[in-house]
Design a protein around this motif. Structure first.
Motif, PDB file in Angstrom:
ATOM      1  N   ASP A 290       0.826  -1.213   0.000  1.00  8.91           N
ATOM      2  CA  ASP A 290       0.000   0.000   0.000  1.00  8.91           C
ATOM      3  C   ASP A 290       0.858   1.260   0.000  1.00  8.91           C
ATOM      4  O   ASP A 290       0.580   2.218  -0.741  1.00  8.91           O
ATOM      5  CB  ASP A 290      -0.930   0.011   1.219  1.00  8.91           C
ATOM      6  N   GLU A 291       1.913   1.267   0.800  1.00 10.44           N
ATOM      7  CA  GLU A 291       2.725   2.482   0.901  1.00 10.44           C
ATOM      8  C   GLU A 291       3.606   2.681  -0.328  1.00 10.44           C
ATOM      9  O   GLU A 291       3.887   3.820  -0.717  1.00 10.44           O
ATOM     10  CB  GLU A 291       3.552   2.438   2.189  1.00 10.44           C
ATOM     11  N   VAL A 292       4.022   1.613  -0.964  1.00 15.24           N
ATOM     12  CA  VAL A 292       4.787   1.754  -2.214  1.00 15.24           C
ATOM     13  C   VAL A 292       3.902   2.354  -3.294  1.00 15.24           C
ATOM     14  O   VAL A 292       4.316   3.258  -4.038  1.00 15.24           O
ATOM     15  CB  VAL A 292       5.356   0.392  -2.663  1.00 15.24           C
ATOM     16  N   ILE A 293       2.683   1.872  -3.384  1.00 17.45           N
ATOM     17  CA  ILE A 293       1.744   2.421  -4.369  1.00 17.45           C
ATOM     18  C   ILE A 293       1.465   3.891  -4.074  1.00 17.45           C
ATOM     19  O   ILE A 293       1.476   4.739  -4.985  1.00 17.45           O
ATOM     20  CB  ILE A 293       0.443   1.598  -4.373  1.00 17.45           C
ATOM     21  N   ALA A 294       1.233   4.218  -2.804  1.00 17.99           N
ATOM     22  CA  ALA A 294       0.958   5.611  -2.433  1.00 17.99           C
ATOM     23  C   ALA A 294       2.153   6.500  -2.759  1.00 17.99           C
ATOM     24  O   ALA A 294       1.984   7.632  -3.237  1.00 17.99           O
ATOM     25  CB  ALA A 294       0.610   5.695  -0.946  1.00 17.99           C
ATOM     26  N   TRP A 295       3.365   6.008  -2.514  1.00 15.21           N
ATOM     27  CA  TRP A 295       4.572   6.793  -2.810  1.00 15.21           C
ATOM     28  C   TRP A 295       4.670   7.050  -4.310  1.00 15.21           C
ATOM     29  O   TRP A 295       4.971   8.166  -4.741  1.00 15.21           O
ATOM     30  CB  TRP A 295       5.805   6.052  -2.314  1.00 15.21           C
ATOM     31  N   SER A 296       4.440   6.030  -5.100  1.00 18.64           N
ATOM     32  CA  SER A 296       4.524   6.176  -6.552  1.00 18.64           C
ATOM     33  C   SER A 296       3.535   7.211  -7.068  1.00 18.64           C
ATOM     34  O   SER A 296       3.880   8.063  -7.897  1.00 18.64           O
ATOM     35  CB  SER A 296       4.276   4.825  -7.233  1.00 18.64           C
ATOM     36  N   ILE A 297       2.318   7.167  -6.560  1.00 20.92           N
ATOM     37  CA  ILE A 297       1.293   8.122  -6.995  1.00 20.92           C
ATOM     38  C   ILE A 297       1.655   9.539  -6.554  1.00 20.92           C
ATOM     39  O   ILE A 297       1.516  10.502  -7.315  1.00 20.92           O
ATOM     40  CB  ILE A 297      -0.082   7.705  -6.432  1.00 20.92           C
ATOM     41  N   ASP A 298       2.142   9.664  -5.338  1.00 14.00           N
ATOM     42  CA  ASP A 298       2.486  10.990  -4.816  1.00 14.00           C
ATOM     43  C   ASP A 298       3.671  11.605  -5.568  1.00 14.00           C
ATOM     44  O   ASP A 298       3.652  12.790  -5.903  1.00 14.00           O
ATOM     45  CB  ASP A 298       2.813  10.883  -3.325  1.00 14.00           C
ATOM     46  N   LYS A 299       4.688  10.801  -5.834  1.00 13.70           N
ATOM     47  CA  LYS A 299       5.901  11.320  -6.473  1.00 13.70           C
ATOM     48  C   LYS A 299       5.844  11.262  -7.993  1.00 13.70           C
ATOM     49  O   LYS A 299       6.721  11.831  -8.657  1.00 13.70           O
ATOM     50  CB  LYS A 299       7.127  10.525  -5.996  1.00 13.70           C
ATOM     51  N   ARG A 300       4.837  10.566  -8.525  1.00 13.45           N
ATOM     52  CA  ARG A 300       4.704  10.388  -9.980  1.00 13.45           C
ATOM     53  C   ARG A 300       5.936   9.690 -10.542  1.00 13.45           C
ATOM     54  O   ARG A 300       6.451  10.035 -11.611  1.00 13.45           O
ATOM     55  CB  ARG A 300       4.459  11.715 -10.705  1.00 13.45           C
ATOM     56  N   VAL A 301       6.400   8.677  -9.848  1.00 13.02           N
ATOM     57  CA  VAL A 301       7.547   7.886 -10.280  1.00 13.02           C
ATOM     58  C   VAL A 301       7.070   6.469 -10.584  1.00 13.02           C
ATOM     59  O   VAL A 301       6.476   5.817  -9.721  1.00 13.02           O
ATOM     60  CB  VAL A 301       8.642   7.850  -9.199  1.00 13.02           C
ATOM     61  N   ASP A 398       0.526   4.863 -16.457  1.00 10.63           N
ATOM     62  CA  ASP A 398       1.788   5.577 -16.664  1.00 10.63           C
ATOM     63  C   ASP A 398       2.786   5.344 -15.543  1.00 10.63           C
ATOM     64  O   ASP A 398       3.984   5.630 -15.696  1.00 10.63           O
ATOM     65  CB  ASP A 398       1.518   7.070 -16.806  1.00 10.63           C
ATOM     66  N   LEU A 399       2.331   4.806 -14.411  1.00  6.28           N
ATOM     67  CA  LEU A 399       3.210   4.580 -13.267  1.00  6.28           C
ATOM     68  C   LEU A 399       3.574   3.104 -13.083  1.00  6.28           C
ATOM     69  O   LEU A 399       4.383   2.775 -12.208  1.00  6.28           O
ATOM     70  CB  LEU A 399       2.559   5.095 -11.985  1.00  6.28           C
ATOM     71  N   PHE A 400       2.988   2.251 -13.879  1.00  8.31           N
ATOM     72  CA  PHE A 400       3.227   0.810 -13.728  1.00  8.31           C
ATOM     73  C   PHE A 400       4.267   0.347 -14.740  1.00  8.31           C
ATOM     74  O   PHE A 400       4.080   0.476 -15.948  1.00  8.31           O
ATOM     75  CB  PHE A 400       1.933   0.022 -13.917  1.00  8.31           C
ATOM     76  N   VAL A 401       5.376  -0.192 -14.220  1.00  8.60           N
ATOM     77  CA  VAL A 401       6.425  -0.730 -15.087  1.00  8.60           C
ATOM     78  C   VAL A 401       6.211  -2.209 -15.317  1.00  8.60           C
ATOM     79  O   VAL A 401       6.160  -2.688 -16.450  1.00  8.60           O
ATOM     80  CB  VAL A 401       7.815  -0.491 -14.474  1.00  8.60           C
ATOM     81  N   GLY A 402       6.084  -2.979 -14.242  1.00 10.68           N
ATOM     82  CA  GLY A 402       5.905  -4.416 -14.347  1.00 10.68           C
ATOM     83  C   GLY A 402       6.129  -5.082 -13.016  1.00 10.68           C
ATOM     84  O   GLY A 402       6.187  -4.423 -11.972  1.00 10.68           O
ATOM     85  N   VAL A 403       6.246  -6.409 -13.050  1.00 13.27           N
ATOM     86  CA  VAL A 403       6.541  -7.176 -11.839  1.00 13.27           C
ATOM     87  C   VAL A 403       7.675  -8.147 -12.141  1.00 13.27           C
ATOM     88  O   VAL A 403       7.762  -8.702 -13.242  1.00 13.27           O
ATOM     89  CB  VAL A 403       5.326  -7.955 -11.304  1.00 13.27           C
ATOM     90  N   SER A 404       8.552  -8.319 -11.168  1.00  9.99           N
ATOM     91  CA  SER A 404       9.600  -9.342 -11.234  1.00  9.99           C
ATOM     92  C   SER A 404       9.283 -10.391 -10.184  1.00  9.99           C
ATOM     93  O   SER A 404       8.822 -10.059  -9.089  1.00  9.99           O
ATOM     94  CB  SER A 404      10.977  -8.729 -10.969  1.00  9.99           C
ATOM     95  N   LEU A 405       9.547 -11.640 -10.510  1.00 11.66           N
ATOM     96  CA  LEU A 405       9.129 -12.747  -9.663  1.00 11.66           C
ATOM     97  C   LEU A 405      10.324 -13.467  -9.037  1.00 11.66           C
ATOM     98  O   LEU A 405      11.346 -13.684  -9.709  1.00 11.66           O
ATOM     99  CB  LEU A 405       8.315 -13.747 -10.479  1.00 11.66           C
ATOM    100  N   ASP A 406      10.207 -13.843  -7.772  1.00 12.93           N
ATOM    101  CA  ASP A 406      11.117 -14.718  -7.033  1.00 12.93           C
ATOM    102  C   ASP A 406      12.543 -14.753  -7.563  1.00 12.93           C
ATOM    103  O   ASP A 406      12.900 -15.596  -8.396  1.00 12.93           O
ATOM    104  CB  ASP A 406      10.553 -16.138  -7.002  1.00 12.93           C
ATOM    105  N   ALA A 407      13.384 -13.863  -7.058  1.00 14.65           N
ATOM    106  CA  ALA A 407      14.785 -13.837  -7.468  1.00 14.65           C
ATOM    107  C   ALA A 407      15.491 -15.135  -7.089  1.00 14.65           C
ATOM    108  O   ALA A 407      15.279 -15.693  -6.021  1.00 14.65           O
ATOM    109  CB  ALA A 407      15.495 -12.656  -6.805  1.00 14.65           C
ATOM    110  N   ASP A 408      16.341 -15.608  -7.990  1.00 18.07           N
ATOM    111  CA  ASP A 408      17.181 -16.789  -7.747  1.00 18.07           C
ATOM    112  C   ASP A 408      16.341 -18.033  -7.460  1.00 18.07           C
ATOM    113  O   ASP A 408      16.362 -18.576  -6.353  1.00 18.07           O
ATOM    114  CB  ASP A 408      18.143 -16.556  -6.579  1.00 18.07           C
ATOM    115  N   THR A 409      15.618 -18.482  -8.458  1.00 11.70           N
ATOM    116  CA  THR A 409      14.829 -19.700  -8.316  1.00 11.70           C
ATOM    117  C   THR A 409      15.671 -20.875  -8.792  1.00 11.70           C
ATOM    118  O   THR A 409      15.933 -21.009  -9.994  1.00 11.70           O
ATOM    119  CB  THR A 409      13.524 -19.607  -9.121  1.00 11.70           C
ATOM    120  N   TYR A 410      16.115 -21.711  -7.862  1.00 14.24           N
ATOM    121  CA  TYR A 410      16.898 -22.882  -8.213  1.00 14.24           C
ATOM    122  C   TYR A 410      17.005 -23.817  -7.015  1.00 14.24           C
ATOM    123  O   TYR A 410      16.595 -23.488  -5.910  1.00 14.24           O
ATOM    124  CB  TYR A 410      18.302 -22.518  -8.709  1.00 14.24           C
ATOM    125  N   MET A 411      17.554 -24.999  -7.282  1.00 18.65           N
ATOM    126  CA  MET A 411      17.821 -25.935  -6.206  1.00 18.65           C
ATOM    127  C   MET A 411      18.928 -25.333  -5.348  1.00 18.65           C
ATOM    128  O   MET A 411      19.973 -24.938  -5.865  1.00 18.65           O
ATOM    129  CB  MET A 411      18.253 -27.292  -6.763  1.00 18.65           C
TER     130      MET A 411
END
Length: 834
Positions: A290-301, A398-411
């Motif tokens: 919630d706070e990341v979304i609010a920050w993005s909207i407030d700062k327009r980043v 205009d504020l949505f770039v994308g999503v990255s999933l689970d860094a370093d997925t391996y055994m």
């Protein structure tokens, strides 16, 4: 990351994944900076190299007692031809001079009052043409600005007027440097000076096809702790350098298995998780959704959400009260087992280096499809987070770039001492089903497992086939067991009559299966995310790919690639490409610089781009993880950004906005792999933003270095000769003709590119220009364009345009009207079609 039989562990530990809460703390702010005015160099004159002044001289408050600032212009990045620089410096020892360093060239600033009165008197008695101005000369001082500390000594006001008209179309780095009477030099501040013509060099091309503006290339500042200033100033740091096709955003981890409602709420994802909650001295998480979304909207980043529920998500500290992964790992049935059927405690390996202190990485969840609880919980929490992100994307596209999933997925590769994974009973069951094409691979899914018929082997094995491969005598499938020894692993001797593991046919089946399991897990994560409403085009994996040892094999290209000389841990490039998403890779050191040759003979980036023409860099720093105290050079980052763009990456996430500051390089506790601000890498990115302004993604652009680097970009001359200039190739034609050949192993798709644009300084008269191309697998060069100008429309052979032909090299054949002239080729641009 590099998964090797020996020597890779420190690199993996050093990467510091998960909640990007760097041990160095918040980055420091740069001192205030400035601008310029000198006669422009001649067109043929190469500007001398200049490293960031902060790397060679002191900065205010870091060393010495000099104080000062640039008071005007106030903006860090100034887009104008005429710039007035004003500032002050003070030191008890007295200020001998103030110089303006412009791309490595020194110019004497003038006394501010005398300058204002029109006298134009320099602060020193002699000019300063080099980077080492004389010290100890007299200066004329003006009253210091109000507010200066009286203990600082008499202040010197300085002024400098710059005119960029006629300078090369580049970003110019400007630094004010004060020298005391005893020779101490201090950087007072920095400014970027860019002519409007630089930012609009390619604008007419984009104006003609405005739809191409949607193909933007983005740099993302990886950070965390937004409510505590973790992204402070991101919104303004690069103002003036962005364009319609080059932009800035942030990347922030959202730990969807850790930010939960706790045991009382069945560990459901909590977008408003209380950031005050602690596990020992650390916060449970640094950011909530919630706070990341609010920050993005407030700062327009714009923001890229790192939806991380993988091994790094619970590594910072033990929190069974809130962390769902930790809760599940309390039951060994949900964990990865080693070849001895052991499940180690999370802190078995203590004191590991990372961006979180001593991350707990020795225990991780199993990926087998028969663990209904793990899959159900993970799907539930990821879906909950993704649905909120999807709503944000619809309301604020205009504020949505994308999503990255689970860094370093391996055994799990983090435990030394010969531990290999995963031998969980559920994984062994799935291995047997995969071998014979039964159970979920035959479409008979049960117990919560998915239908895996899409992944069914083309040629399923019979038990007799398995016995032959394993040199075994199993009488029923339940007895079938994967190899549990790895002869030759870690450089250990291979006994006579024993096959090294990387040549063993049975181990190859096991290794291929493990790469398939990792591929399947990323595919499911992407599928769940897409089903929650995130467009597939905005979903990225985050697989680590770092350099191998000299002479060793790189990470596998395909799921079916032969075993490496190290434990692959299930990692492959192909396995990081989900059907409903894109490849995302984690790059450090030589991998970031695209200095790895894969098993196919292609470079790392050329290999990735063959799988995916819209891939992303999920995490990058050019620092070599084997040398965490060594700051990467400007050239390393320049090469990384150049090749990422030229091989179709769409975004680069940079480590890290809230990491160690470049001013701290060489000091105790400094960590290069999380250092971004005030580094040569940041300078390289800022130069990239200017040189690529309004150039859409999908183009190919070679800038031949910058004011801070001379580089041929791998181009050679097959007729005539060339030299590397700063931001240009210096051409020495033979009898007026020069033939330039691009670096090998390019990835140019004829169906996507329409023309070639050359920027030759001075607009010399040309007799002819021809473009030739060489397709992959062919030795002949085919003419694809002819003209008498620097703008050529590409006339690809019809078969090349219609098919999937890849061009691996181009030649530019130029004949000048003046056979004795020398010229500067500043740019080669292959422009995309609409």
């Amino acid at each position: 990351m590099a998964l090797r039989a020996r020597g890779w562990l420190s690199r993996i530990h050093a990467q510091g994944r998960g909640p990007i809460a760097f041990c160095a703390g918040a980055a420091l702010a740069l001192a205030a900076g400035l601008a310029l005015d000198v006669a422009p160099p001649t067109q043929a004159q190469a500007l001398p190299s200049g490293s960031a002044p902060a790397s060679v001289i002191a900065a205010p408050g870091v060393a010495g007692t000099t104080r000062g600032a640039i008071e005007a212009p106030t903006a860090r990045n100034v887009v104008a031809d005429a710039i007035a620089i004003r500032g002050w410096a003070a030191d008890p020892r007295g200020i001998a001079r103030v110089d303006i360093d412009i791309d490595g060239r020194m110019f004497a600033a003038r006394d501010r009052l005398a300058h204002a009165a029109g006298a134009g008197e320099p602060l020193t008695d002699a000019p300063s043409p080099s980077r080492s101005p004389p010290s100890g000369q007299g200066s004329r001082s003006t009253p210091r600005p109000s507010g200066a500390d009286a203990s600082a000594g008499a202040s010197t006001g300085f002024a400098y007027d710059a005119n960029l008209a006629g300078w090369p179309l580049e970003r110019h780095e400007v630094t004010a440097i004060a020298t005391t009477n005893d020779g101490m030099r201090t950087a007072l501040g920095h400014r970027s000076a860019v002519s409007p013509a630089t930012m609009h060099r390619w604008s007419k091309e984009l104006d003609a096809v405005p739809a191409l503006a949607s193909r933007d290339f983005r740099f993302l500042m990886a950070t965390s702790g937004l409510t505590h200033g973790g992204a402070k100033d991101v919104e303004s740091a690069y103002t003036g350098l962005t364009s319609r096709t080059q932009s800035i955003g942030i990347a922030v981890p959202i730990l969807y298995m850790r930010a939960t409602k706790g045991a009382a709420g069945d560990f459901a994802f909590d977008p408003a998780f209380d950031l005050a909650r602690r596990c020992k001295e650390r916060p449970v998480v640094d950011d909530n959704l919630d706070e990341v979304i609010a920050w993005s909207i407030d700062k327009r980043v714009p923001v890229n959400f790192i939806l991380n529920g993988g091994i790094w998500a619970d590594a910072s500290c033990y929190s069974a009260e809130w962390d769902l992964t930790t809760h599940l790992e309390l039951d060994p049935a949900h964990c990865q087992w080693d070849q001895q059927n052991a499940v180690l405690p999370g802190d078995y390996r203590k004191g590991l280096v990372g961006s979180t202190d001593s991350p707990q990485l020795s225990r991780s969840l199993t990926y087998n499809v028969h663990d209904r609880a793990v899959r159900a919980y993970k799907r539930r929490n990821l879906t909950a987070a993704a649905k909120i992100v999807a709503r944000f994307a619809r309301e604020h596209p205009d504020l949505f770039v994308g999503v990255s999933l689970d860094a370093d997925t391996y055994m799990n590769p983090f435990v030394e001492g010969g531990h290999h994974y995963d031998y969980n009973p559920g994984m062994l069951r799935q291995f047997r089903e995969w071998l014979q094409g039964s159970g979920p691979y035959a479409g008979h899914a049960r117990d919560g497992a998915p239908d895996l018929s899409f992944y069914r082997r083309r040629h399923p094995l019979a038990l007799a086939d398995v016995n032959r491969l394993a040199h075994a005598k199993w009488t029923k499938w339940s007895e079938v067991d994967p190899p549990r020894t790895m002869p030759g692993y870690g450089g250990t001797p291979v006994a006579a009559g024993t096959t090294p593991f990387w040549e063993d046919a049975w181990y190859r089946e096991w290794d291929t299966f493990r790469k398939h399991v990792v591929q399947l897990h990323y595919a499911e994560l992407a599928q769940w995310t897409h089903a929650a409403g995130i467009p597939a085009d905005r979903i990225f994996t985050a697989q680590a790919v770092t350099a191998h040892d000299p002479g060793g094999r790189p990470v596998a290209t395909y799921v079916t690639s032969p075993p490496q000389l190290f434990d692959s841990a299930g990692v492959s490039i192909e396995g990081a490409k989900p059907r409903e998403g894109h490849i995302g890779v984690i790059l450090y050191g030589p991998s970031a610089e695209n200095a790895i040759t894969m098993e196919t003979g292609h470079s790392l980036f050329a290999t990735i781009a063959r799988f995916d023409d819209a891939w992303a860099v999920a995490e990058m720093n050019a620092a070599d993880l084997r040398h965490p105290d060594v700051l990467p050079t400007y050239a390393q980052s320049y090469h990384a950004f150049r090749d990422a763009f030229n091989f179709d990456a769409r975004q680069v996430s940079l480590m890290a906005w809230n990491g160690s500051h470049g001013f701290l390089a060489g000091r105790p506790g400094y960590v290069a792999y999380t250092s971004w601000r005030g580094t040569p890498a940041e300078q390289a990115m800022m130069d990239f933003l200017a040189s690529h302004a309004d150039v859409p993604r999908g183009a190919r652009l070679w800038t031949f270095g910058s004011p801070r680097l001379s580089d041929t970009d791998g181009w050679t001359a097959t007729h005539g000769t060339i030299d590397a200039g700063h931001g240009a190739l210096v051409l020495h034609p033979a009898n007026g003709r020069i033939v330039l050949r691009s670096p090998a192993d390019q990835l140019i798709r004829p169906r996507t590119l329409s023309r070639v644009l050359l920027a030759i300084d001075g607009a010399p008269t040309l007799r002819s220009v021809a473009i030739r191309a060489r397709a992959a697998g062919e030795s002949a060069w085919t003419i694809v364009a002819r003209s008498g100008t620097t703008r050529l429309n590409l006339d690809w052979p019809p078969a090349w345009r219609r098919g999937s032909t890849i061009i691996e090299g181009i030649e530019i054949d130029i004949t000048f009207a003046d056979p004795a002239s020398t010229h500067r080729l500043a740019r080669v641009l292959l422009y995309p079609r609409a």
